[in-house]
Design an enzyme around this catalytic site. Structure first.
Site, mmCIF file in Angstrom:
data_model
loop_
_atom_site.group_PDB
_atom_site.id
_atom_site.type_symbol
_atom_site.label_atom_id
_atom_site.label_comp_id
_atom_site.label_asym_id
_atom_site.label_seq_id
_atom_site.Cartn_x
_atom_site.Cartn_y
_atom_site.Cartn_z
ATOM 1 N N HIS A 116 -12.769 -3.346 17.215
ATOM 2 C CA HIS A 116 -13.069 -4.256 16.107
ATOM 3 C C HIS A 116 -13.215 -5.687 16.608
ATOM 4 C CE1 HIS A 116 -12.615 -1.464 12.844
ATOM 5 N NE2 HIS A 116 -11.387 -1.120 13.196
ATOM 6 N N CYS A 177 -18.948 -4.659 16.278
ATOM 7 C CA CYS A 177 -19.834 -5.178 15.237
ATOM 8 C C CYS A 177 -20.311 -6.583 15.589
ATOM 9 C CB CYS A 177 -19.097 -5.254 13.900
ATOM 10 S SG CYS A 177 -18.659 -3.657 13.243
#
Length: 193
Positions: A116, A177
């Site tokens: 993440h 991401c």
């Protein structure tokens, strides 16, 4: 009457702000403590102390059942984090995850990892975009320390999974991401002899 309503709304907003801040602080603390447990478990694996590993994994305060397979170190972005097997939320909430069915560190093939970068999770890959060609990525396994050199950095759509395909040489792929989580940032590297 208007002053009482304004006062009430002001106090309510302060209470909500304190609640949000407290939740974020607690979440970050929990992630930090779990990451420390994973590193300790990995160090026990290095020392072959199986009884302590079993005791650590049975610890009632252990938030996850993650067994660390490596430690990922990227000095340029001050990263030193445990890597667990799998890329589900159970792993990624506390560690970097190894994509199943990809090579292991140092082996021929594509050693692919995910993590993440956003605020609400273990944001270990938040500075991944700062890596440049030639930067070092170090993976410490039970057997040895493996050094990769960054060769590429690019962005793909979330559906573009060919970045996980097997390779002839020993390579590493880091996936996270982009800002806003609409696309995926990919960092590629090759084994440095």
């Amino acid at each position: 009457m208007k002053n009482n309503i304004r006062k009430f709304v002001g106090i309510l907003l302060i209470i909500i702000g304190i609640g949000i801040f407290s939740w974020v602080a607690y979440t970050k603390y929990t992630i930090y403590k779990e990451q420390q447990k994973l590193k300790d478990t990995f160090n026990q694996v290095l020392n072959q102390d199986n009884k302590k590993i079993t005791d650590s994994n049975n610890d009632v305060n252990n938030k996850s059942d993650i067994v660390p397979i490596a430690i990922l170190k990227i000095q340029k972005i001050n990263l030193d984090v445990a890597v667990g097997e799998g890329v589900d939320d159970k792993v990624l909430d506390y560690a970097i995850g190894h994509f199943p069915n990809t090579a292991m560190a140092g082996e021929k093939g594509n050693f692919a990892l995910a993590g993440h970068r956003n605020f609400t999770y273990a944001e270990y890959f938040k500075d991944l975009d700062k890596l440049k060609i030639g930067d070092d990525i170090i993976v410490k396994t039970k057997e040895k320390e493996i050094n990769y050199k960054v060769t590429d950095s690019f962005v793909v759509d979330p559906t573009d999974v060919k970045v996980l395909d097997a390779t002839k040489d020993a390579t590493i792929t880091l996936v996270t991401c982009t800002e806003g989580a609409k696309k995926r940032l990919i960092i590629k590297g090759v084994l440095s002899e």
